[in-house]
Scaffold this active site. Structure first.
Site, PDB file in Angstrom:
ATOM      1  N   GLU A  95     -10.326  -5.171  -1.017  1.00  0.00           N
ATOM      2  CA  GLU A  95     -10.388  -5.229   0.437  1.00  0.00           C
ATOM      3  C   GLU A  95     -11.837  -5.454   0.894  1.00  0.00           C
ATOM      4  OE1 GLU A  95      -8.441  -1.513   1.349  1.00  0.00           O
ATOM      5  OE2 GLU A  95      -6.701  -2.172   0.201  1.00  0.00           O
ATOM      6  N   GLU A  99      -2.791  -1.761  -1.858  1.00  0.00           N
ATOM      7  CA  GLU A  99      -3.349  -1.334  -3.143  1.00  0.00           C
ATOM      8  C   GLU A  99      -2.381  -1.504  -4.298  1.00  0.00           C
ATOM      9  OE1 GLU A  99      -3.632   0.375  -0.346  1.00  0.00           O
ATOM     10  OE2 GLU A  99      -5.792   0.379   0.028  1.00  0.00           O
ATOM     11  N   PHE A 142     -12.980   3.473  -1.915  1.00  0.00           N
ATOM     12  CA  PHE A 142     -12.904   4.929  -2.102  1.00  0.00           C
ATOM     13  C   PHE A 142     -11.907   5.271  -3.216  1.00  0.00           C
ATOM     14  CE2 PHE A 142     -14.550   4.420   2.115  1.00  0.00           C
ATOM     15  CZ  PHE A 142     -15.400   5.498   2.329  1.00  0.00           C
ATOM     16  N   ASP A 181     -10.218   7.696  -3.698  1.00  0.00           N
ATOM     17  CA  ASP A 181      -9.029   8.379  -3.168  1.00  0.00           C
ATOM     18  C   ASP A 181      -7.851   7.424  -2.980  1.00  0.00           C
ATOM     19  OD1 ASP A 181     -10.655  10.991  -1.813  1.00  0.00           O
ATOM     20  OD2 ASP A 181     -11.751   9.118  -1.990  1.00  0.00           O
ATOM     21  N   ILE A 221      -6.903   5.204  -4.925  1.00  0.00           N
ATOM     22  CA  ILE A 221      -6.296   4.875  -6.217  1.00  0.00           C
ATOM     23  C   ILE A 221      -4.916   5.526  -6.348  1.00  0.00           C
ATOM     24  CG2 ILE A 221      -7.039   6.726  -7.797  1.00  0.00           C
ATOM     25  CD1 ILE A 221      -8.334   4.364  -9.495  1.00  0.00           C
ATOM     26  N   HIS A 266     -11.554  11.176   1.389  1.00  0.00           N
ATOM     27  CA  HIS A 266     -12.476  10.097   1.031  1.00  0.00           C
ATOM     28  C   HIS A 266     -13.607  10.589   0.138  1.00  0.00           C
ATOM     29  CE1 HIS A 266     -10.609   8.013   4.461  1.00  0.00           C
ATOM     30  NE2 HIS A 266     -11.191   6.918   4.085  1.00  0.00           N
TER      31      HIS A 266
HETATM   32  C1  LIG Z   1      -5.029   3.318   1.555  1.00  0.00           C
HETATM   33  C2  LIG Z   1      -6.296   2.908   2.198  1.00  0.00           C
HETATM   34  N1  LIG Z   1      -6.824   1.710   1.889  1.00  0.00           N
HETATM   35  C3  LIG Z   1      -7.973   1.311   2.444  1.00  0.00           C
HETATM   36  C4  LIG Z   1      -8.631   2.105   3.334  1.00  0.00           C
HETATM   37  C5  LIG Z   1      -9.976   1.683   3.928  1.00  0.00           C
HETATM   38  N2  LIG Z   1      -9.797   1.307   5.315  1.00  0.00           N
HETATM   39  C6  LIG Z   1     -10.001   2.174   6.315  1.00  0.00           C
HETATM   40  S1  LIG Z   1      -9.638   1.525   7.800  1.00  0.00           S
HETATM   41  C7  LIG Z   1      -9.234   0.052   7.117  1.00  0.00           C
HETATM   42  C8  LIG Z   1      -8.802  -1.082   7.974  1.00  0.00           C
HETATM   43  C9  LIG Z   1      -7.593  -0.758   8.719  1.00  0.00           C
HETATM   44  O1  LIG Z   1      -7.270  -1.819   9.523  1.00  0.00           O
HETATM   45  P1  LIG Z   1      -6.209  -1.640  10.681  1.00  0.00           P
HETATM   46  O2  LIG Z   1      -4.972  -1.063  10.122  1.00  0.00           O
HETATM   47  O3  LIG Z   1      -6.091  -2.950  11.343  1.00  0.00           O
HETATM   48  O4  LIG Z   1      -6.863  -0.581  11.644  1.00  0.00           O
HETATM   49  P2  LIG Z   1      -8.179  -0.711  12.532  1.00  0.00           P
HETATM   50  O5  LIG Z   1      -9.294  -0.137  11.754  1.00  0.00           O
HETATM   51  O6  LIG Z   1      -8.380  -2.151  12.833  1.00  0.00           O
HETATM   52  O7  LIG Z   1      -7.883   0.074  13.751  1.00  0.00           O
HETATM   53  C10 LIG Z   1      -9.365   0.087   5.736  1.00  0.00           C
HETATM   54  C11 LIG Z   1      -9.089  -1.034   4.831  1.00  0.00           C
HETATM   55  C12 LIG Z   1      -8.050   3.354   3.630  1.00  0.00           C
HETATM   56  N3  LIG Z   1      -8.627   4.216   4.482  1.00  0.00           N
HETATM   57  N4  LIG Z   1      -6.876   3.716   3.068  1.00  0.00           N
END
Ligand SMILES: Cc1ncc(C[n+]2csc(CCOP(=O)(O)OP(=O)(O)O)c2C)c(N)n1
Ligand SMILES: Cc1ncc(C[n+]2csc(CCOP(=O)(O)OP(=O)(O)O)c2C)c(N)n1
Ligand SMILES: [Mg+2]
Ligand SMILES: [Mg+2]
Lengths: 333, 330, 330, 333
Positions: free
Chosen positions: A33, A64, A87, A89, A91, A133
């Site tokens: 990502e 994931e 992160f 976490d 995984i 995290h």
């Molecule tokens: C399972 C997981 N994968 C990746 C992340 C890292 N992460 C945090 S916010 C985010 C983007 C989320 O995008 P969206 O659902 O569009 O929400 P927005 O932040 O745009 O409000 C990511 C990839 C996470 N927190 N949890």
């Protein structure tokens, strides 16, 4: 370039290791990502999109399971993917692919196939990211036959171990520490520089106490070792595992036999953590007979990681606690 | 929260109109302030802001009644403020203080008040979806008549949990509204790069449930009216729905974000579509409120945010012992 | 495997017609035999049978060319036989012998021959989907022109991995056919109880890819022709497709299954729709083969299955040391 | 009924425990794949659909993430779900919900909320189901603060512990063993019969050697203990943990202090398994000073579980190996 080094951060060492391996072998690619234009959640692929393009620096959906499964399928058919888990976490969503698929493929299929994937997982606390995290979950993977697990603790080791992990024909869980991406050190510039998996390094030689550690805690252990040597004349041997699986048992046992006293330190929750395995391994080995005292452990306390910085800090071993435990072992306090 | 589910068919009371304005102002002012403090290193951890998305949040929650639930995500400040969680406690939490909603142990990503129907912000993308359908299952099994809104982003729609929970909610006809706030990006990744259809709400068809679209998620009344309709539908036992609104986040994804993935022009364009300004103009042009009234509300909101900072600053740090509490229930 | 992708437009060669018959007979006879042995305790572990689903398996694989791949699942015997994996080695594997495809370490649920494009049967429902798209990614990155069929059941469509992998394959235009063999049940659970739409192939729309339906999955030629079309489409770089065929398993889910969830009448009804009998009648009525030819093929198939049992019985057990090998690659 | 017992299988003890609790508390319900008319993959809910109906014996899609998440959300809002995970290996798909959500909810939210879910997971090998259907993964969960983990080893303990797990206000991972569903023993019929979590039981008292075990291996350990007592006069104390988390450290340490010799036995992979934690805990405690010899471990070998029955059997500790290790500890061999 052969013997040149340069001071750089862990982050840059990671970028250098991946970039060198991608130049060397066209089958190597990075996926995860926001690894592309964003340069990775922790900046660990900044600039790589520009050099290698979108095919090989592959931004993924937030999926994931698909990321990990795709990497494994690609690896089974000839590619050598590196996955930025970000992160550690997260995984949790890759467990089937790592544990039930990658780790067991070759065995279940009677020795056919191999799964050369590196999962780079940002472990540990230290950035105020709270309970979901901040985990160091290496113990889950060291328990599963078929996986290799590494956790280097200096920029140079990060480079050398990561390159070996990428070249390894098995699935490797590579721990990098959120709190240490900016940690600096001399790093060899030689693109042929690698560090073999499965070999611990004596980061300090000593005769009074053995401290076994890896990853994030190495820095603190070295500091503690140097300080007690300086202030109290205690000679501490520091065994830096770097690779947890396969474990360099000899390095540990030889040191314990030499010093007769041992402290184990890591940053995962104490109960059920990997240093428990090391304690058990020592206690069932012939090194047991050389022990002059209990096998001590220092690890993160058994609580979810709190948000508040003071609490977050307090739950981890610090230099003072490490020193205290070292001195306890030599009965100086 | 709205007290009556019939409101859709009535004129919205002035009190409610103004209250929604207040909530949007609170979100804007609160997050502006937190962002200001983040930049100065006064906030110790990771935060994500709802600025620009005020209408998308407030309009949804405003359609709920007492006793209803939400699950929220990492970008939870907006929903949480809309759920009327105390600003003082929220600010204290973000500053890691003992007086925070979570006693300083959760932080920005986990602000919640379970007693008030907020089942948690969640640091795991897709992590709140299971909780949402479970909460909905309880309502169904206990026949409480309560409903759940499950908030998530556009990026979250590619998590397996999205698929599994929408399907399960559908076959069990659970009272839950799956609500995707589409701000066009998941961190740096445009939604168009990670799905191969135009809008995600269309995925509702895979689960045999209605998919709804709120084209202008910055239009508070459009969001509110749609949610009044959806809450009614879901509360009546028709099973879940999926709804998507389009909006935009003004700030970076999180605390540090170089923002290379979008242009300044794009951000500026969206700032022109300011949901608060739009609502204000709306109310004034319809003669429902005066500029003075609305500005006074905003001024008061700014005061309460400042007060929350003061409260938080003056609040004690949690004790070290407190780190070792609250792990297990008795 | 078919050698030409143009075949759809040509008459299918008699050799191929008869060969497909042989493969169906092999599946039937092989699994009948294994079932017989299971009942007598001669098979040491868990097995799942493909009897009744021969056409759905053979028709798909027959459309592939050398170098193409499949991933298979727990009910993998059918696909594996269709991929021309050696019957002796399969039987030996199921009996846990050293001469088995997996040296006796994998068993029925993991029969695979990676050298022959079979990337594994998989004991985890949905567990092969990631592997399938990864294999497809390799083909795309290396421009091999090869394709992957990802086999799974009707129950598997509710796993998160289904959602995530179809989406990823779609946005990356990977050469993979997602193939759901719908035998109406996941263990005891009818598909109608766990999805709220009529057919799962319609979920393709969520990913912006074509969804195809093979109403009679027991009609070998219908399956084959559809797959020739799909393989062409996918090989041409158009991205993935989802296809679903309807069929039925004659035996219980696995080794032990009291079968209370379906009636004898239902099972009998489906046995009348025997895919092998149907194909036989088809070929005879179209004058493409004689009953004698076809029966002779079946007789030979039965012989080869008996021979496989003999081979397996006479094969050595794996050595204890062998349990400690093959964990890591060099 | 108060003091009556009946000989029944583990399977029936599970059914009895769940049924009694469902009669007692209308918030308790069972969910999972094929728990209804099929009666569970291992027959552990046969007959319950008839008594409790579809609402409370809830067949699910094959959606482990949704199953676990739904259970947790239901628990947070007042229900007390029991989840039939079936094969423990499938818990890979529940890791986020168990580890990042259930375990941390109360802590992250500052002490609000509770998550009373029981995850019943069929662990271990022994039924020829090979590498993806034979794992004992308790060590993953004992490492995570906020979870309770139990693994009873007799039908009576299964009943008593499962009932306490259902009544507990926290998330409990309950291990049941595929190979032992038919194992029989006396089970109390009293619906008020429970066994407290967190209390080990001395299944045998002895003075020469302590054997600590739990779950599937208890049966073999007891047999070995009885045989060495009989044949060699070695007096073995068997500490049956039953609950791994919270761990009854005192029971272990007291016994070790008494005997000075300890063997740890379980059926998970040896490296990184939970008995390593016990060894470490002993080695860092004051019981260390009472040790007359190494702390020995017997566990499953570090290989994926092979399909072939002979290989599958060979990788596990059997009665003979347990005896051999006991005798080794008392220097009899
Ligand atoms: C399972 C997981 N994968 C990746 C992340 C890292 N992460 C945090 S916010 C985010 C983007 C989320 O995008 P969206 O659902 O569009 O929400 P927005 O932040 O745009 O409000 C990511 C990839 C996470 N927190 N949890
Ligand atoms: C992740 C996971 N969950 C559950 C199971 C148990 N299981 C094995 S086969 C099966 C049913 C699969 O149904 P379907 O996909 O329709 O395939 P079929 O058996 O009908 O061919 C289940 C639930 C499993 N193996 N893996
Ligand atoms: Mg977004
Ligand atoms: Mg099926």
């Amino acid at each position: 370039m052969k013997n040149e080094t340069k001071v750089m951060s862990v982050r840059d060492a990671i970028i250098m290791a991946m970039s060198e391996e991608m130049r060397r072998d066209e089958n190597v690619f990075l996926m995860g990502e926001d690894v592309g234009i964003f340069g990775g959640d922790f900046g660990t692929s900044v600039g790589m999109l520009e050099e290698f393009g979108e095919e090989r620096i592959r931004d993924t959906p937030i999926s994931e399971n698909a990321i990990s499964g795709c990497a494994i399928g690609a690896a089974m058919t000839g590619m050598r993917p590196i996955v930025d888990v970000t992160f550690m976490d997260f995984i949790v969503y890759m467990m089937d692919n790592i544990v039930n698929q990658a780790a067991k493929t070759r065995y279940m299929f009677g020795g056919k196939g191999q799964v050369p994937v590196v999962f780079r997982a940002a472990a540990g606390s230290g950035v105020g990211a709270a309970a979901q995290h901040s985990q160091s979950l290496e113990a889950w993977f060291t328990h599963i036959p078929g996986l290799k697990v590494v956790a280097p603790g200096t920029p140079a080791d990060v480079k050398g171990i990561l390159k070996s992990a990428i070249r390894d024909n098995n699935t490797v869980i590579f721990l990098e520490y959120k709190a240490q991406f900016n940690m600096k050190g001399e790093v060899p510039l030689d693109p042929d520089f690698t560090i073999p998996l499965g070999k611990a390094e004596l980061k300090r030689e000593g005769k009074d106490v053995t401290v076994v550690t890896y990853g994030r805690m190495l820095e603190r252990v070295l500091k503690a070792a140097d300080e007690v040597r300086e202030a109290e004349g205690v000679s501490v041997e520091v065994v830096d595992l770097r690779t947890l699986m396969p474990l360099d048992k000899d390095a540990i046992l030889d040191s314990v036999k030499k010093t007769g006293r041992v402290l184990l330190v890591n940053d995962a929750h104490k109960t059920g953590g990997f240093i428990g395995e090391i304690a058990a391994m020592i206690a069932e080995s012939d090194a047991f007979d050389y022990l002059d005292g209990r096998i001590l452990r220092l690890a993160a306390d058994d609580i979810p990681v709190p948000y508040n910085a003071r609490l977050e800090t307090a739950m981890l071993p610090d230099v003072d606690r490490i020193k205290k435990y070292i001195l306890k072992l030599v009965n100086k306090r | 929260m709205a007290k009556s589910k019939k409101e859709k068919n009535q004129a919205i009371s002035k009190e409610k109109l103004l209250h929604m304005h207040k909530l949007m102002c609170d979100i804007r002012n609160f997050d502006d302030k937190v962002n200001y403090m983040v930049k100065r290193g006064q906030v110790p951890g990771m935060t994500h802001f709802s600025v620009g998305e005020e209408a998308a949040n407030v309009g949804a929650v405003a359609a709920l009644s007492d006793g209803d639930f939400i699950t929220s995500n990492h970008r939870g400040h907006g929903q949480t403020i809309a759920m009327e969680i105390d600003l003082n406690e929220m600010m204290a939490e973000i500053m890691g203080k003992a007086t925070g909603t979570c006693k300083g142990k959760g932080g920005s990503m986990h602000i919640a008040d379970l007693d008030k129907g907020n089942l948690g912000a969640n640091g795991i993308v897709g992590g709140g979806m299971g909780i949402a359908i479970g909460a909905a299952l309880t309502q169904k099994m206990k026949k409480t008549g309560k409903v759940v809104i499950c908030f998530f982003g556009d990026g979250a729609v590619n998590e397996g949990s999205f698929h599994e929970t929408l399907n399960m909610a559908s076959i069990w006809k659970l009272p839950v509204i799956f609500y995707s706030i589409n701000n066009l990006y998941g961190i740096s990744t445009p939604i168009s790069k990670v799905i191969n259809i135009d809008y995600n709400y269309k995925r509702a068809a895979s689960y045999g449930i209605p998919g709804h679209f709120i084209e202008d998620g910055n239009d508070l009344l459009a969001v509110y009216e749609k949610f009044v309709e959806l809450v009614d539908y879901v509360r009546a036992g028709n099973g879940p729905v999926l709804v998507e609104s389009i909006t935009y986040r003004w700030y970076g994804h999180s605390t540090s974000d170089p923002g290379k993935y979008r242009t300044k022009a794009e951000v500026d364009e969206w700032k022109k579509k300011d949901p608060i300004l739009k609502y204000k103009n709306d109310l004034i042009s319809k003669g429902l409120a005066t500029a003075e009234e609305l500005d006074a509300i905003n001024a008061k909101s700014m005061e309460s945010v400042e007060a929350s900072v003061k409260f938080a600053m003056e609040s004690p740090e949690p004790s070290l012992e407190s780190a070792y509490e609250d792990i297990f229930a008795d």
